[in-house]
Design a protein around this motif. Structure first.
Motif, PDB file in Angstrom:
ATOM      1  N   VAL A 236       0.811  -1.221   0.172  1.00 23.45           N
ATOM      2  CA  VAL A 236       0.023   0.388   0.365  1.00 23.45           C
ATOM      3  C   VAL A 236       0.581   1.357   0.546  1.00 23.45           C
ATOM      4  O   VAL A 236       2.022   1.109   0.433  1.00 23.45           O
ATOM      5  CB  VAL A 236      -1.080  -0.416   1.153  1.00 23.45           C
ATOM      6  N   LEU A 237       0.308   2.095  -0.654  1.00 21.35           N
ATOM      7  CA  LEU A 237       0.885   3.190  -1.322  1.00 21.35           C
ATOM      8  C   LEU A 237       0.258   4.004  -0.664  1.00 21.35           C
ATOM      9  O   LEU A 237      -0.526   4.286  -0.646  1.00 21.35           O
ATOM     10  CB  LEU A 237       1.832   3.977  -2.642  1.00 21.35           C
ATOM     11  N   ARG A 238       1.198   5.789   0.227  1.00 20.38           N
ATOM     12  CA  ARG A 238      -0.030   7.061   1.178  1.00 20.38           C
ATOM     13  C   ARG A 238       1.019   7.846   0.665  1.00 20.38           C
ATOM     14  O   ARG A 238       1.866   7.626  -0.348  1.00 20.38           O
ATOM     15  CB  ARG A 238       0.005   6.434   2.788  1.00 20.38           C
ATOM     16  N   ASP A 239      -0.110   9.098   0.925  1.00 16.83           N
ATOM     17  CA  ASP A 239       0.846  10.124  -0.194  1.00 16.83           C
ATOM     18  C   ASP A 239       2.637  10.642   0.821  1.00 16.83           C
ATOM     19  O   ASP A 239       3.020   9.919   2.130  1.00 16.83           O
ATOM     20  CB  ASP A 239       0.164  11.475   0.055  1.00 16.83           C
ATOM     21  N   ALA A 240       2.745  11.666   0.028  1.00 19.25           N
ATOM     22  CA  ALA A 240       4.181  12.185   0.490  1.00 19.25           C
ATOM     23  C   ALA A 240       4.105  12.493   2.294  1.00 19.25           C
ATOM     24  O   ALA A 240       4.984  12.590   3.455  1.00 19.25           O
ATOM     25  CB  ALA A 240       4.895  12.959  -0.533  1.00 19.25           C
ATOM     26  N   SER A 241       2.463  13.081   2.518  1.00 16.58           N
ATOM     27  CA  SER A 241       2.477  13.599   4.005  1.00 16.58           C
ATOM     28  C   SER A 241       2.059  12.548   4.888  1.00 16.58           C
ATOM     29  O   SER A 241       1.638  12.397   5.828  1.00 16.58           O
ATOM     30  CB  SER A 241       1.292  14.194   4.339  1.00 16.58           C
ATOM     31  N   ALA A 242       1.671  10.865   4.442  1.00 17.26           N
ATOM     32  CA  ALA A 242       1.341  10.241   5.521  1.00 17.26           C
ATOM     33  C   ALA A 242       0.090  10.633   5.139  1.00 17.26           C
ATOM     34  O   ALA A 242      -0.790  10.293   6.521  1.00 17.26           O
ATOM     35  CB  ALA A 242       2.212   9.902   6.282  1.00 17.26           C
ATOM     36  N   THR A 243      -1.389  11.034   4.538  1.00 22.05           N
ATOM     37  CA  THR A 243      -2.364  11.620   4.929  1.00 22.05           C
ATOM     38  C   THR A 243      -3.503  10.719   4.488  1.00 22.05           C
ATOM     39  O   THR A 243      -4.796  10.681   5.160  1.00 22.05           O
ATOM     40  CB  THR A 243      -2.266  13.642   5.469  1.00 22.05           C
ATOM     41  N   ARG A 244      -3.391  10.137   3.426  1.00 20.81           N
ATOM     42  CA  ARG A 244      -4.423   9.514   2.790  1.00 20.81           C
ATOM     43  C   ARG A 244      -3.747   8.358   2.065  1.00 20.81           C
ATOM     44  O   ARG A 244      -2.846   8.483   1.914  1.00 20.81           O
ATOM     45  CB  ARG A 244      -4.949  10.656   1.878  1.00 20.81           C
TER      46      ARG A 244
END
Length: 691
Positions: free
Chosen positions: A347-355
């Motif tokens: 699973v990948l989350r965005d650079a800020s790890a918010t979504r």
């Protein structure tokens, strides 16, 4: 069956698990004080008939989604909670997205806190949930109305989950090496270090040896022995895939282990900073995914940062971006090594790890840095997308021009030692169509596949990132590719004869450089051996030539040979110098040098260094001494060879370097390694000493 809870903070996950199992999964003082879950919690429920349900209670707080993922990656069944008084909340959507991206398709919804909602509000919440699930992997999941504090609906939900457990197909533990994703580490008095996690594959027994992966940079994996086992909260002698397992380890301190690492059987041990995956961008994303996008990567219980490189579409066409809801072949470039095996979910989350951003399945956990977007590489990734390891190998053999590293591929597939030979045999067994083609075509047209390397290399596997990666490995080459390399090698040999008509032929190392420098050495040696067995080429000592080509001796050469050959035989391990033989024959050194060179080209003599010649019997005997001096790791110790041969240090090294050149040994740093399957200087029927 492992059940993972999911849902927004304070929607009653921990309370419902306690109502279902009687176990309070909030074990930390801070969790008790704050009333929320911070770490993964576990509880168990007997399912009857020897089955036991395991519950993974995950935090619902946005800042703790990475903890939620470390628990969710190993679950079989999702229990999504929505509070009747709150309805669908941001973390509900986040957790649902993560479950969908992890490919979890079995699930149940619990509408909690129903004692706080009337019938109309409950109906509205059910409609809201149905709409939420409509385009996800949990679409159509049953919804149970519960109130954990009063007990409403708890019995019905428990019975449903037990029924789901009984309907789950039995897990196949055979064929896969054991591996466990570590999500908790602690110490127990009298036990020592204990690691807990979900068993992803295979089975483990007390006394087994496991490797801790990935190791620290520049280090080899630490090795531990299984001292004790708990599976599904019971003391057991062995544990298997799909269970929550606690492993007591001997040989590891608690401080040496971190959450996110793996415990794995040695034959499947691997790690990498590049992973090729089949990835799907979440449909709710507003923008397409582009190469270079920074991401947080979740794999097993580990989290790392990295970036993505878009490779191509599922049809093999090159892509520049991935649209929301679409799938593509993507390489993940990691900032630190991670472990993954074919089929694992990422699973990948965005650079800020918010979504949640995207999710997919690992295709190649040892992805290449170069040529990653070529049509050839995309075709290989499409082959690796097949659902079965046998079909993946068949697809690769049909595509890979330079063959397939079987030991590397077997480790990437997570195959256990005893499953590798059947895997290879099943992959190369022809189907009806393939059999007809083989019957209708001649050997020259169809050719046969090749396997090079040792069976031990195939069963052991190759460990990336350590010195063991330099060990010999087993390779396979498809029939069509074998025919192409064979034709090229014969053409280059014929060209050599045209360019050097006075020479018998090149040595094997030079012929490989001229014909197939990119072909793995085990495959090259297998190809040469097959051509020699078919009579397409002839081997004369270390040289090779076409059957129609030979070096003719003049009458003068014949006369000089008769004079000096007895002296060469008598010289034994010391050999004879050109100047000494010229003096014996009372001829010029230049003439003697020419004659000896022709004899060497015919394989009747061997030149170890310039102007130093040996008779074949002496070289054969020295080769046997070299084989006998090989240690268990295949290293031929120069000092031991010197002592056994009685040669001086300088001459012993010269002979070993000659064996390096002709292919009996190979130079690795300052060491001389025996090529375990080399047939040079062996009498017919004489066995090869294994390295």
């Amino acid at each position: 069956m492992i059940i993972g809870t999911a849902g927004h903070i304070d929607h009653g996950k921990t309370t419902l698990v306690k109502a279902l199992t009687g176990v309070d999964t909030d074990r930390l003082p801070e969790e008790k004080r704050r009333g929320i879950s911070i770490a993964l919690g576990y509880a168990y429920l007997d399912a009857g008939e020897g089955q036991r349900l395991g519950f993974v209670d995950v935090p619902g707080h946005e800042r703790l989604v990475h903890t939620m993922l470390s628990g969710a990656t190993g679950i079989d069944h999702a229990l999504l909670l929505v509070a009747a008084d709150d309805g669908v909340m941001p973390q509900t959507r986040e957790h649902l997205a993560l479950l969908s991206l992890l490919g979890i398709e079995r699930g149940t919804v619990a509408l909690t806190k129903c004692d706080r909602a009337d019938a109309a509000l409950r109906a509205a919440r059910r409609a809201e949930i149905d709409e939420l699930l409509a385009h996800t992997s949990l679409a159509g999941a049953p919804i149970f109305e519960v109130a954990a504090t009063t007990g409403e609906g708890v019995v019905a939900l428990r019975q449903h989950l037990l029924a789901q457990s009984r309907q789950m197909p039995a897990r196949d533990v055979a064929g896969q090496g054991f591996r466990l994703a570590i999500d908790r580490v602690f110490s127990l008095s009298g036990v020592g270090t204990v690691c807990t996690g979900t068993a992803y594959a295979g089975e483990v027994r007390i006394g087994d040896e496991l490797w801790l992966l990935p190791p620290a940079a520049g280090q080899v994996p630490q090795v531990a022995r299984v001292r004790s086992l708990h599976a599904q909260n019971e003391s057991v002698e062995h544990a298997q895939v799909g269970q929550r397992v606690a492993i007591g380890l001997a040989g590891l301190d608690k401080d040496e282990v971190a959450r996110g690492q793996w415990l794995a059987a040695p034959e499947v041990a691997q790690w990498s900073d590049r992973i090729d995956v089949r990835l799907r961008l979440w449909s709710d994303e507003a923008k397409p995914l582009r190469s270079g996008t920074p991401v947080h990567v979740h794999l097993g219980a580990a989290e790392a940062t990295g970036s993505v490189a878009i490779l191509g579409g599922l049809d093999g066409q090159v892509l520049e971006l991935v649209q929301p809801g679409a799938e593509a072949l993507v390489q993940i470039v990691l900032h630190q090594p991670m472990c993954g095996w074919a089929g694992d979910r990422v699973v990948l989350r965005d650079a800020s790890a918010t979504r949640a951003l995207a999710g997919g399945r690992v295709l190649d956990p040892q992805a290449p840095a170069r040529y990653r977007r070529t049509p050839q590489r995309l075709a290989e990734l499409i082959a690796l997308s097949q659902p079965d390891p046998i079909e993946r190998l068949r697809g690769l053999l049909a595509q890979a021009p330079a063959g397939v590293d079987l030991s590397r591929l077997a480790a990437a597939q997570g195959l256990a030692r005893d499953a590798r030979a059947p895997w290879w045999s099943a992959a190369v067994a022809p189907g009806p169509k393939e059999a007809k083609v083989a019957e209708a075509a001649s050997d020259a047209d169809a050719g046969d596949g090749l396997v090079g390397g040792s069976a031990e290399a195939l069963s052991t596997g190759r460990i990336e990132g350590t010195a063991d990666a330099a060990m010999a490995s087993a390779w396979a080459l498809g029939p069509m590719q074998a025919g192409v390399w064979e034709a090229l090698a014969l053409e280059r040999l014929a060209q050599y004869h045209r360019d050097q008509p006075d020479e018998l032929g090149p040595d094997l190392a030079r012929w490989r450089r001229l014909s197939a420098p990119r072909l793995a050495e085990p495959l090259w040696r297998a190809l040469v051996q097959r051509m020699a067995e078919r009579g397409q080429v002839r081997l004369a000592g270390a040289a090779v030539h076409l059957p129609a080509h030979g070096v003719a001796l003049s009458a003068l050469d014949e006369r000089l040979a008769q004079k000096v050959l007895p002296r060469l035989v008598e010289s034994g391990f010391e050999g004879s110098w050109v100047r000494d033989l010229a003096g014996l024959a009372q001829e010029s050194e230049a003439l003697m040098r020419t004659t000896l060179a022709r004899l060497a080209q015919r394989g009747e003599l061997f030149q170890v260094v310039k102007d130093l010649y040996y008779a074949p019997a002496a070289i054969h005997a020295l080769a046997q001494l070299a084989r006998g001096a090989a240690q268990e790791d295949g290293d031929v110790r120069a000092a031991l060879f010197r002592d056994r041969s009685g040669l001086g240090r300088k001459r012993a090294i010269q002979v070993l370097e000659f064996f390096d050149r002709v292919g009996l040994l190979r130079r690795v740093g300052d060491a001389h390694k025996l090529r375990a399957d080399c047939q040079l200087f062996l009498d017919e029927g004489e066995p090869v000493k294994a390295a």
